[in-house]
Design a protein around this motif. Structure first.
Motif, PDB file in Angstrom:
ATOM      1  N   ARG A  74       0.819  -1.226   0.000  1.00  0.00           N
ATOM      2  CA  ARG A  74       0.000   0.000   0.000  1.00  0.00           C
ATOM      3  C   ARG A  74       0.844   1.264   0.000  1.00  0.00           C
ATOM      4  O   ARG A  74       0.506   2.246  -0.656  1.00  0.00           O
ATOM      5  N   ALA A 134       2.016   2.000  -3.393  1.00  0.00           N
ATOM      6  CA  ALA A 134       0.906   2.498  -4.205  1.00  0.00           C
ATOM      7  C   ALA A 134       0.656   3.971  -3.886  1.00  0.00           C
ATOM      8  O   ALA A 134       0.456   4.787  -4.783  1.00  0.00           O
ATOM      9  N   ALA A 135       0.692   4.308  -2.598  1.00  0.00           N
ATOM     10  CA  ALA A 135       0.461   5.692  -2.182  1.00  0.00           C
ATOM     11  C   ALA A 135       1.534   6.607  -2.755  1.00  0.00           C
ATOM     12  O   ALA A 135       1.251   7.714  -3.216  1.00  0.00           O
ATOM     13  N   ARG A 183       3.312   6.053  -5.494  1.00  0.00           N
ATOM     14  CA  ARG A 183       3.171   6.152  -6.946  1.00  0.00           C
ATOM     15  C   ARG A 183       2.076   7.134  -7.332  1.00  0.00           C
ATOM     16  O   ARG A 183       2.133   7.759  -8.388  1.00  0.00           O
ATOM     17  N   ALA A 184       1.064   7.241  -6.456  1.00  0.00           N
ATOM     18  CA  ALA A 184      -0.011   8.186  -6.741  1.00  0.00           C
ATOM     19  C   ALA A 184       0.524   9.613  -6.779  1.00  0.00           C
ATOM     20  O   ALA A 184      -0.003  10.468  -7.471  1.00  0.00           O
TER      21      ALA A 184
END
Lengths: 259, 221
Positions: free
Chosen positions: A87, A90-91, A93-94
């Motif tokens: 996670r 992912a955070a 990459r956002a």
């Protein structure tokens, strides 16, 4: 007038370092694609990475949001080291926008849905808020009229501009461009570069891997020349194009500028 | 000419076939999708489980699986799947067996579909901050499904015909009725023809419809 010229010529505007790479190494089998890469990118800076094919430019770009893992070294974004899978990654990459050579728009979704998806699923925005923002961004990159079409119905230049809008919709801290114009027909290259120039003018931090020397000259704060997995030269565009120091850079420039 | 059909619940038997098919198809689609997700996941344990499952299950004859549900699960282990009477128990066991078996084929069809989705789609999905399950669910699987409608139609047709194996554990579907009629009546060829026709009536429209759907939903690149 003089202010604008000053910001253009003096690299490192803004406050502090956004991306720091320290002693980064990566191998593809026997090939040592990234060799002890040290690179620091300041907030608001536009760094253009140039060099011969196979020199590690794309790998460097993709390593910054961990689409490529690295063997050793450190990469930190906004002071935080890159997390491993999960996670947290992912955070991160956002917060890092990425534009690919082959656009990679979601083929089964409309242009509008492409730009809304991340806002709704990652940023948890309400649908109507996301749609308004998506339409605004599509307008900004000049493809508002294509919102309800599917990616395959658009030209390459239009697709790439949608891809830029999709990345911008996440309100990224930095934008990575991995050869954004290499897959485009010549007449579509400028419409994409123009959007990128506008972004640069608006103060977006950008790392751009490209073969477009005109863009490097006009929009970059700094040019990074890579060959054989190493950063050979790191300087202002004016200096790089008028008087490159390394032999590799001279050789490279003589090949691409004289035809 | 068709007097021999009198006194037999032909429609009822085929209705059981349809119920077996639909329930097993839904089950196999869900379980097969989960298996396919496991087979492409970054977690080695899940990948290992998915691979082992598919390779074991698809290589066991369906008859063995169906008979095992009855002899092994029900009669030995006492699994009744929440039913009380034999008819319902056997029906549910048959659905379970067909689901377990067909899921392996759904998984493989779907995995070949996942392989048709360009790597860039996954990369772009992850680059905007979707997690792996999100990227799979919103981007990769929807495109994979669209490209495997035709192969899945094959699996569905095979499943429809495979339901006849449920007769082995006493489910009163079409093949079970056919066996009874062949024993009691003289028109053997006609009986076979009637049942063959019945199955074609089920599978042909399903195949044609899914062929149309396949064209309709295909992803343009």
């Amino acid at each position: 007038m003089s202010d604008a010229a000053a910001t253009k010529e003096n690299p490192a505007p803004g406050t502090g370092d956004l991306v720091v790479l320290r002693k980064v190494n990566k191998h593809f089998g026997d090939l040592h694609v990234l060799q002890d890469i040290d690179l620091t990118i300041a907030r608001g800076e536009v760094v253009v990475v140039v060099g011969p094919s196979g020199g590690g430019k794309s790998t460097l770009c993709r390593a910054i949001n961990r689409l490529e893992t690295i063997d050793s070294g450190e990469i930190a974004i906004d002071g935080k080291p890159l997390p491993a899978e999960g996670r947290e990654l992912a955070a991160l990459r956002a917060d890092v926008g990425m534009v690919f050579q082959s656009f990679n728009l979601f083929a089964h979704k409309t242009v509008l849905a492409n730009v809304m998806l991340g806002q709704v699923k990652v940023r948890k925005k309400k649908k109507d808020v996301a749609e308004a923002r998506a339409r605004q961004l599509l307008d900004r990159v000049g493809v508002a009229s294509q919102a309800d079409k599917y990616p395959a119905q658009l030209s390459g230049g239009q697709q790439q501009r949608v891809a830029i809008a999709r990345a911008l919709a996440m309100d990224p801290k930095i934008m990575l461009f991995d050869e954004p114009t290499s897959a485009l027909d010549p007449e579509m290259i400028n419409e994409v570069l123009e959007v990128m120039r506008q972004l640069a003018r608006d103060g977006m931090t950008m790392v751009v891997v490209t073969h477009e020397m005109g863009f490097a000259r006009s929009a970059a704060n700094r040019v990074v020349f890579m060959a054989d997995g190493r950063i050979m030269e790191e300087t202002t565009p004016d200096q790089f194009f008028s008087s490159p120091r390394s032999a590799r850079a001279k050789d490279f420039l003589s090949k691409i500028l004289h035809h | 000419m068709f007097d021999f059909l009198e006194g037999y619940d032909l429609l009822g038997a085929f209705w059981t076939t349809v119920r077996l098919t639909v329930l097993s198809a839904v089950g196999a689609l869900i379980w097969g999708t989960v298996l396919a997700a496991m087979r492409v996941s970054p977690v080695p344990l899940m990948r290992g489980f998915g691979t082992t499952y598919v390779n074991v299950v698809r290589n066991i004859p369906l008859t063995v699986i169906i008979v095992f549900t009855s002899l092994g699960l029900f009669q030995t282990l006492g699994v009744t799947l929440g039913a009380r009477d034999f008819t319902t128990i056997n029906f549910r066991l048959a659905v379970l067996g067909l689901t377990v078996y067909t899921a392996a084929f759904v998984c493989e069809a779907l995995r070949s579909g996942i392989n048709t989705v360009p790597v860039g789609q996954m990369e772009a999905a992850r680059a905007i901050g979707l997690t792996f399950p999100q990227a799979l669910g919103y981007i990769v699987l929807p495109q994979a499904f669209r490209s495997v409608v035709a192969p899945l139609a094959n699996v569905l047709i095979a499943l429809t015909k495979n339901t006849t194996v449920a007769a082995a554990i006493g489910v009163a579907e079409a093949a079970a009725l056919m066996r009874v009629m062949i024993e009691n009546e003289a028109q053997l060829i006609l009986i076979s023809a009637v049942f063959a026709f019945g199955f074609i009536c089920l599978t042909l429209p399903a195949g044609l419809f899914l062929g149309w759907v396949s064209k309709k939903v295909s992803v343009k690149r």
